[in-house]
Structures are given as structure tokens and as C-alpha cells.
Motif scaffolding. Structure first.
Motif, PDB file in Angstrom:
ATOM      1  N   LEU A   1      -7.844 -10.905  46.116  1.00 30.11           N
ATOM      2  CA  LEU A   1      -7.720  -9.701  45.293  1.00 30.11           C
ATOM      3  C   LEU A   1      -7.496  -8.479  46.176  1.00 30.11           C
ATOM      4  O   LEU A   1      -6.703  -7.577  45.843  1.00 30.11           O
ATOM      5  N   GLY A   2      -8.202  -8.444  47.314  1.00 29.24           N
ATOM      6  CA  GLY A   2      -8.008  -7.326  48.243  1.00 29.24           C
ATOM      7  C   GLY A   2      -6.587  -7.285  48.772  1.00 29.24           C
ATOM      8  O   GLY A   2      -5.988  -6.196  48.921  1.00 29.24           O
ATOM      9  N   THR A   3      -6.036  -8.471  49.064  1.00 32.62           N
ATOM     10  CA  THR A   3      -4.640  -8.532  49.540  1.00 32.62           C
ATOM     11  C   THR A   3      -3.681  -8.041  48.469  1.00 32.62           C
ATOM     12  O   THR A   3      -2.726  -7.266  48.747  1.00 32.62           O
ATOM     13  N   ASP A   4      -3.903  -8.480  47.211  1.00 31.40           N
ATOM     14  CA  ASP A   4      -3.029  -8.048  46.115  1.00 31.40           C
ATOM     15  C   ASP A   4      -3.139  -6.550  45.863  1.00 31.40           C
ATOM     16  O   ASP A   4      -2.130  -5.881  45.573  1.00 31.40           O
ATOM     17  N   LEU A   5      -4.333  -6.000  45.974  1.00 31.18           N
ATOM     18  CA  LEU A   5      -4.507  -4.554  45.797  1.00 31.18           C
ATOM     19  C   LEU A   5      -3.776  -3.770  46.889  1.00 31.18           C
ATOM     20  O   LEU A   5      -3.155  -2.717  46.632  1.00 31.18           O
ATOM     21  N   ALA A   6      -3.886  -4.293  48.122  1.00 30.86           N
ATOM     22  CA  ALA A   6      -3.187  -3.627  49.228  1.00 30.86           C
ATOM     23  C   ALA A   6      -1.673  -3.668  49.012  1.00 30.86           C
ATOM     24  O   ALA A   6      -0.962  -2.674  49.269  1.00 30.86           O
ATOM     25  N   HIS A   7      -1.174  -4.795  48.515  1.00 25.57           N
ATOM     26  CA  HIS A   7       0.256  -4.910  48.226  1.00 25.57           C
ATOM     27  C   HIS A   7       0.670  -3.951  47.122  1.00 25.57           C
ATOM     28  O   HIS A   7       1.728  -3.296  47.193  1.00 25.57           O
TER      29      HIS A   7
END
Length: 399
Positions: free
Chosen positions: A123-129
Motif C-alpha cells: 500500500l505504501g508503494t502504491d501511495l508513493a506511485h
């Protein structure tokens, strides 16, 4: 306390009942311990389910906040891109801040679940993207490259990022709901099992209680029979079988007690009388021993009737009797014993065709300070000897 006394009582008749009663109490105690354990397990599961429910609720709240924050970022970015107005950047910035905070709280809430930790990282990766895509669109629009910004928006990069975030959030929520459902089902099963155990315990407890009551009744009856048997044996040990009067052992104990009372109160008088049946050997020789026994028995009966209620008469030998006369000096004792002599000599015993006449000689001694039972008996016996040598069928007093 009564139950403990019943447990410790020893009897060949009541042992098995006592052990059965002990067994019932032990089984009941074990069942009660099991009930406590079952209730404790049920309360633990219920508390765990409640805790899981609170935890799941917090996770759902944070995932909804993060979902809303992610959508707010896109709306703010696209609003700025399409209108060019700075006011749309405020919700975008607020959405980024709220998404970061919600993501941090989710990481803290799910730190003890390895699978959820992996989802939170994704989820953190998707938010950063998502932030990268939306910030890039805003930056191009701010630099006047509106066409490039619109082309980036039409490429669907921001849509792909938000869909990935939504899928991860859905997975997080589904996992939490599944865990909550499992915890709730376990707590419900434990509660049902505990309820059934309580019903079973109540039924078995009532049965054991009924058995214990019945067993206790039997134990009490057995102990009562044993007590009566001991009392009867004691009565036989202290009573003359022929006359039902106290035997020599019992008589001597009563004499010792009477002397102790007289010693405790010097003003209290005490006399002792000894009498026997005159020419008793002739009665046995002429009429037989059964006739002699009948005479002895009748003499004992007449003695009890002639004496006072406070006086004690006992058979201390073959045809010899003793009388304890409390609160009687020599004069009073002589009057009482004269009445006794007349009662004995007054009526013969009729046995079958035989008429058996008999008399008794009586010797009396009064208690003196320092006397012991042997001293008193010796003086009374000397007085009896005087009555015998003086012609029999009379009362004599000793010094």
C-alpha cells in the motif's frame, strides 16, 4: 464439621458408605473446578473476540480514511489541471497528509500480522506511485505544459495507482473481517460449550447431591447403630447380667466419685452398706442354682424398691451387694437399711412347688475424713461380719 466427623469415623459397616460419600464430594469438586476452567476459557475467548472487534473497527476506519484521502488527492490534482485554480491544490495537499497519517496508523495496528504487514508495505508503494503521478501532472500544469499534463492524465497512470490502492485496501479489510469472524465463531462455540457444561454440571451435581444425602443418611444410621452397640457393650461391661444392677467395677467407680464429692464438701455425709443373703449356700444346695439365681434377682429388685432414689445398689459378689448412701449419716443409713432388711425378709420366693424363705445381714460404715474406698469397704465388711456372727438377719454399724 459434621461431615468431617462422619468421614473420620471408622466402622466396618459404614466404611464403604463413607468412602462413597468422599468420592461424591471429590467428583463434585472436580466438576466445579472444570466449570471454573470452562468459564475462564469462555471469558478469555469472549474478551479476545471483543478486542479483535475493536481492532477490526479501527483498521476499517483507517482504511476508509486512507481510501478517502487517496481519492481526494486525485480530485484535487485533476481539478487544478482542468481549471488551473490554486484552490484545488489545498484538498490535494490535505489528502496526501491524511493518507500518510492513515498509512502510519495502519502499519502500527497491523504490525503483529505478517500477511497484513506485506499488504501495508504494498500500500505504501502504491501511495508513493500515486503521489508521483499526481505531483507530476500538477508540476507540468504549473510549468504551462498543459498538453503534457493532459496526456499524462489520459494515460490512466493515476487511475491504475488508485485502483491498486483500492484493491490493497479491500484485501486489508477482507482479511480483518475474516479474522474477526473466526474469533467470533470461536468465542460463540466456547460459550455454547460452556453453557452445555454448566447444564451437565448442574445435572451431575444434583445427582451427586442426592446420592450424598442418601449415603449420609445411611452413614448416620450405621454410626448410630454402632454408637448404640458401643453403649450396649458398655452397659453390659458395667452391669450385672442377672440383676441388671451395676457390677463390682461400676459400683467401685461410683463409690470413688461419691468419696470425691464427700471430700470436696466436708459437711456432706456418706455411708456405705454391704449386705448378703443369709445361708445362700443352703438355698443352692436344696433348691438348685436356678432357684438361687431367682433369689438373687429378687433381692436386687427389692433393694431398688426399698432404697431412696439417690441411693445406688450394686452386686459386688456372688450373693453380696453394696449400697452407696449419699447424704446419710449412721443413724439415717441404719434406718434405710432396716427398711431394706425388712423388704428382703418380708416375702419368700415361690418357685414351682417350692417356697424359698431368706433373710439378709447388713453392715454399715460412715465415711470419715481421709477415708479411701478400701477403708470404707473394710469397715462395712467388719460390720457385716458382726451381723453374721450376731445371729444374721440384722443391721450392724461399724466404727
Amino acid at each position: 464439621m459434621w461431615v468431617i466427623r462422619q468421614f473420620t469415623a471408622r466402622s466396618f459397616r459404614s466404611d464403604w458408605r463413607s468412602y462413597f460419600l468422599i468420592g461424591c464430594v471429590i467428583v463434585l469438586a472436580l466438576l466445579l473446578a472444570g466449570a471454573s476452567w470452562s468459564a475462564w476459557r469462555s471469558s478469555v475467548e469472549r474478551a479476545a473476540a471483543e478486542q479483535r472487534q475493536d481492532h477490526t473497527l479501527q483498521v476499517l476506519i483507517e482504511t476508509d480514511r486512507l481510501r478517502s484521502a487517496a481519492l481526494q488527492q486525485i480530485r484535487g490534482g485533476r481539478g487544478y489541471l482542468l481549471t488551473g485554480r490554486q484552490m484545488f491544490l489545498r484538498p490535494h495537499i490535505s489528502g496526501k497528509r491524511q493518507a500518510e497519517m492513515a498509512h502510519a496508523r495502519l502499519a502500527s495496528l497491523l504490525a503483529d500480522n505478517p500477511q497484513q504487514v506485506l499488504r501495508v508495505k504494498a500500500l505504501g508503494t502504491d501511495l508513493a506511485h500515486l503521489r508521483l503521478v499526481v505531483d507530476s501532472m500538477i508540476a507540468r500544469a504549473s510549468e504551462g505544459r498543459q498538453a503534457d499534463a493532459l496526456q499524462l492524465m489520459r494515460s490512466g497512470s493515476d487511475r491504475d495507482a488508485i485502483e491498486a490502492i483500492m484493491r490493497t485496501l479491500d484485501d486489508l479489510q477482507a482479511s480483518e473481517r475474516a479474522e474477526l469472524a473466526q474469533r467470533t465463531a470461536t468465542a460463540k462455540q466456547r460459550a455454547i460449550a460452556n453453557e452445555r457444561y454448566q447444564y451437565l454440571l448442574a445435572a451431575i451435581g444434583l445427582l451427586l447431591l442426592a446420592l450424598s444425602i442418601v449415603t449420609t443418611i445411611y452413614v448416620r444410621r450405621a454410626l448410630e447403630r454402632e454408637r448404640l452397640a458401643r453403649r450396649e457393650l458398655q452397659h453390659f461391661a458395667m452391669t450385672d447380667a442377672l440383676t441388671a444392677l451395676p457390677n463390682r467395677r461400676s459400683f467401685m467407680k461410683e463409690l470413688d466419685r461419691a468419696i470425691e464429692r464427700a471430700q470436696a464438701k466436708p459437711d456432706r455425709t456418706l455411708s456405705l452398706a454391704i449386705f448378703d443373703i443369709d445361708h445362700f449356700k443352703r438355698i443352692n444346695d436344696r433348691f438348685g442354682h436356678p432357684a438361687g439365681d431367682a433369689v438373687i434377682k429378687d433381692v436386687g429388685k427389692r433393694a431398688k424398691q426399698a432404697l431412696r432414689k439417690r441411693d445406688l445398689v450394686g452386686r459386688i459378689g456372688g450373693e453380696e451387694f453394696g449400697v452407696i448412701l449419699p447424704n446419710a449419716n449412721l443413724a439415717a443409713a441404719t434406718a434405710i437399711c432396716e427398711r431394706l432388711r425388712q423388704a428382703i425378709a418380708g416375702n419368700p420366693v415361690v418357685r414351682e412347688d417350692a417356697i424359698i424363705a431368706f433373710t439378709a445381714s447388713i453392715g454399715i460404715a460412715e465415711f470419715q475424713a481421709g477415708d479411701e474406698a478400701d477403708h470404707l469397704l473394710t469397715r462395712a465388711d467388719v460390720a457385716l461380719y458382726d451381723a453374721k456372727t450376731g445371729g444374721r438377719n440384722q443391721v450392724r454399724t461399724g466404727i
